[in-house]
Design a protein around this motif. Structure first.
Motif, PDB file in Angstrom:
ATOM      1  N   MET A   1       0.833  -1.184   0.092  1.00  0.00           N
ATOM      2  CA  MET A   1      -0.072   0.212   0.082  1.00  0.00           C
ATOM      3  C   MET A   1       1.094   1.182  -0.054  1.00  0.00           C
ATOM      4  SD  MET A   1      -3.019   1.232   2.704  1.00  0.00           S
ATOM      5  CE  MET A   1      -2.441   0.699   4.167  1.00  0.00           C
ATOM      6  N   ASN A   2       0.679   2.075  -1.033  1.00  0.00           N
ATOM      7  CA  ASN A   2       1.580   3.416  -1.323  1.00  0.00           C
ATOM      8  C   ASN A   2       0.531   4.524  -0.871  1.00  0.00           C
ATOM      9  OD1 ASN A   2       3.277   5.253  -1.723  1.00  0.00           O
ATOM     10  ND2 ASN A   2       3.261   5.075  -3.851  1.00  0.00           N
ATOM     11  N   LEU A   3       0.512   5.003   0.630  1.00  0.00           N
ATOM     12  CA  LEU A   3      -0.223   5.709   1.172  1.00  0.00           C
ATOM     13  C   LEU A   3       0.456   7.181   1.295  1.00  0.00           C
ATOM     14  CD1 LEU A   3      -2.760   7.079   2.490  1.00  0.00           C
ATOM     15  CD2 LEU A   3      -1.789   5.923   4.767  1.00  0.00           C
ATOM     16  N   LYS A   4      -0.137   8.207   0.730  1.00  0.00           N
ATOM     17  CA  LYS A   4       0.550   9.691   0.989  1.00  0.00           C
ATOM     18  C   LYS A   4      -0.377  10.403   1.335  1.00  0.00           C
ATOM     19  CE  LYS A   4       4.371   8.955  -2.262  1.00  0.00           C
ATOM     20  NZ  LYS A   4       4.863   9.358  -3.658  1.00  0.00           N
ATOM     21  N   LEU A   5      -0.073  11.585   2.404  1.00  0.00           N
ATOM     22  CA  LEU A   5      -0.685  12.627   2.451  1.00  0.00           C
ATOM     23  C   LEU A   5      -0.518  13.777   1.697  1.00  0.00           C
ATOM     24  CD1 LEU A   5      -1.457  12.220   6.416  1.00  0.00           C
ATOM     25  CD2 LEU A   5      -2.775  11.478   4.477  1.00  0.00           C
ATOM     26  N   GLU A   6      -1.086  14.462   0.817  1.00  0.00           N
ATOM     27  CA  GLU A   6      -0.542  15.474   0.168  1.00  0.00           C
ATOM     28  C   GLU A   6      -1.057  16.788   0.271  1.00  0.00           C
ATOM     29  OE1 GLU A   6      -0.598  14.268  -3.928  1.00  0.00           O
ATOM     30  OE2 GLU A   6       0.944  12.337  -3.543  1.00  0.00           O
ATOM     31  N   ALA A   7      -0.575  17.852  -0.119  1.00  0.00           N
ATOM     32  CA  ALA A   7      -1.199  19.286   0.109  1.00  0.00           C
ATOM     33  C   ALA A   7      -2.122  19.397  -0.982  1.00  0.00           C
ATOM     34  CB  ALA A   7      -0.248  20.279  -0.449  1.00  0.00           C
ATOM     35  N   CYS A   8      -3.205  20.238  -0.853  1.00  0.00           N
ATOM     36  CA  CYS A   8      -3.978  20.444  -1.863  1.00  0.00           C
ATOM     37  C   CYS A   8      -4.278  21.941  -2.391  1.00  0.00           C
ATOM     38  CB  CYS A   8      -5.576  20.064  -1.326  1.00  0.00           C
ATOM     39  SG  CYS A   8      -6.421  21.311  -0.262  1.00  0.00           S
ATOM     40  N   THR A   9      -4.785  22.175  -3.393  1.00  0.00           N
ATOM     41  CA  THR A   9      -4.937  23.331  -3.925  1.00  0.00           C
ATOM     42  C   THR A   9      -6.454  23.938  -4.035  1.00  0.00           C
ATOM     43  OG1 THR A   9      -5.405  22.753  -6.382  1.00  0.00           O
ATOM     44  CG2 THR A   9      -3.054  22.993  -5.738  1.00  0.00           C
ATOM     45  N   LEU A  10      -6.739  25.072  -4.393  1.00  0.00           N
ATOM     46  CA  LEU A  10      -8.039  25.512  -4.486  1.00  0.00           C
ATOM     47  C   LEU A  10      -8.890  24.734  -5.665  1.00  0.00           C
ATOM     48  CD1 LEU A  10      -7.918  29.404  -3.942  1.00  0.00           C
ATOM     49  CD2 LEU A  10      -8.880  27.849  -2.469  1.00  0.00           C
ATOM     50  N   ASN A  11      -8.224  24.305  -6.433  1.00  0.00           N
ATOM     51  CA  ASN A  11      -8.607  23.604  -7.599  1.00  0.00           C
ATOM     52  C   ASN A  11      -9.293  22.253  -7.014  1.00  0.00           C
ATOM     53  OD1 ASN A  11      -8.065  25.845  -9.408  1.00  0.00           O
ATOM     54  ND2 ASN A  11      -6.325  24.708  -9.979  1.00  0.00           N
ATOM     55  N   ASP A  12      -8.928  21.832  -5.933  1.00  0.00           N
ATOM     56  CA  ASP A  12      -9.487  20.439  -5.317  1.00  0.00           C
ATOM     57  C   ASP A  12     -10.739  20.655  -4.580  1.00  0.00           C
ATOM     58  OD1 ASP A  12      -7.063  19.026  -6.161  1.00  0.00           O
ATOM     59  OD2 ASP A  12      -6.015  19.964  -4.684  1.00  0.00           O
ATOM     60  N   ASP A  58      -1.659   4.594  -3.815  1.00  0.00           N
ATOM     61  CA  ASP A  58      -1.422   4.355  -4.972  1.00  0.00           C
ATOM     62  C   ASP A  58      -1.581   5.142  -5.941  1.00  0.00           C
ATOM     63  OD1 ASP A  58      -0.376   1.767  -3.955  1.00  0.00           O
ATOM     64  OD2 ASP A  58      -2.027   0.926  -4.406  1.00  0.00           O
ATOM     65  N   GLY A  59      -1.451   6.582  -5.670  1.00  0.00           N
ATOM     66  CA  GLY A  59      -1.573   7.748  -6.806  1.00  0.00           C
ATOM     67  C   GLY A  59      -3.011   8.313  -6.809  1.00  0.00           C
ATOM     68  N   MET A  60      -3.971   7.426  -6.422  1.00  0.00           N
ATOM     69  CA  MET A  60      -5.464   7.614  -6.716  1.00  0.00           C
ATOM     70  C   MET A  60      -5.906   8.520  -5.366  1.00  0.00           C
ATOM     71  SD  MET A  60      -6.729   4.185  -8.147  1.00  0.00           S
ATOM     72  CE  MET A  60      -8.473   4.509  -7.833  1.00  0.00           C
ATOM     73  N   PRO A  83     -16.231   6.006  -0.536  1.00  0.00           N
ATOM     74  CA  PRO A  83     -16.921   4.660  -0.074  1.00  0.00           C
ATOM     75  C   PRO A  83     -15.940   3.658  -0.877  1.00  0.00           C
ATOM     76  CG  PRO A  83     -18.630   6.153  -0.759  1.00  0.00           C
ATOM     77  CD  PRO A  83     -17.420   7.122  -1.090  1.00  0.00           C
ATOM     78  N   ASP A  84     -15.307   3.554  -2.026  1.00  0.00           N
ATOM     79  CA  ASP A  84     -14.717   2.468  -2.541  1.00  0.00           C
ATOM     80  C   ASP A  84     -13.498   2.282  -1.759  1.00  0.00           C
ATOM     81  OD1 ASP A  84     -16.505   2.497  -4.638  1.00  0.00           O
ATOM     82  OD2 ASP A  84     -15.259   3.632  -6.038  1.00  0.00           O
ATOM     83  N   PHE A  85     -12.920   3.134  -0.845  1.00  0.00           N
ATOM     84  CA  PHE A  85     -11.805   2.851  -0.217  1.00  0.00           C
ATOM     85  C   PHE A  85     -12.249   2.640   1.291  1.00  0.00           C
ATOM     86  CE2 PHE A  85     -10.372   5.157  -3.779  1.00  0.00           C
ATOM     87  CZ  PHE A  85      -9.238   4.600  -4.121  1.00  0.00           C
ATOM     88  N   GLN A  86     -13.405   2.478   1.809  1.00  0.00           N
ATOM     89  CA  GLN A  86     -13.689   2.191   3.113  1.00  0.00           C
ATOM     90  C   GLN A  86     -13.656   0.672   3.474  1.00  0.00           C
ATOM     91  OE1 GLN A  86     -17.734   4.135   3.654  1.00  0.00           O
ATOM     92  NE2 GLN A  86     -16.645   5.938   3.322  1.00  0.00           N
TER      93      GLN A  86
END
Length: 152
Positions: A1-12, A58-60, A83-86
């Motif tokens: 499992m490739n888990l990352k917490l990433e910054a977001c932008t206003l576009n998100d 995994d990049g998603m 829901p698909d990741f719960q």
């Protein structure tokens, strides 16, 4: 499992508001309070890229959380998984990262949870304690934990 917490932008923001609606819908429908427009607005009215982190697996995009300072503590203002990741252990992996961060800072984490949501059991399993019961929400605290592995 490739888990990352990433910054977001206003576009998100719009995509995260839709994700919140998907994640909250079952709990809100159970108590007869589902309103997609209101669910979106609740997130967007105080949206801050500074405190919002995208949860990527995994990049998603799997979800997001908002952890903001509140007085001397931290407020876990939002934490949603699509829901698909719960029910796959992802929530536990993410909350462990958040708890480690709070422990490092010596901060209490506050969180409010819809009273009839399955999330109540989740937070209790992760060392949160019930502080208050409101009309629609339960309010929990999680005190910083000492790391017995740390050598000072």
């Amino acid at each position: 499992m490739n888990l990352k917490l990433e910054a977001c932008t206003l576009n998100d923001a719009a995509q995260l508001a839709e994700l919140r609606v998907l994640a909250m819908r079952p709990s809100l429908e159970r108590i007869g309070r589902f309103d997609a427009k209101r669910a979106r607005q609740r997130l967007l009215q105080n949206f801050s890229t500074e405190y919002t982190r995208l949860i990527k697996l995994d990049g998603m995009l799997a979800g997001f959380l908002v952890l903001r300072p509140q007085d001397k503590d931290l407020l876990l203002d939002h934490f949603y998984l699509h829901p698909d990741f719960q029910q796959r252990g992802l929530g536990s992996a993410v909350i462990e990262l958040v708890l480690a961060e709070a422990d490092e800072l010596g901060k209490i984490i506050h969180v409010g949870v819809l009273r009839d949501s399955d999330a109540n059991r989740f937070y209790l399993r992760h060392s949160f304690v019930l502080r208050e019961v409101g009309e629609f929400d339960n309010y929990y605290l999680r005190y910083p934990q000492a790391d017995s592995r740390r050598c000072d």
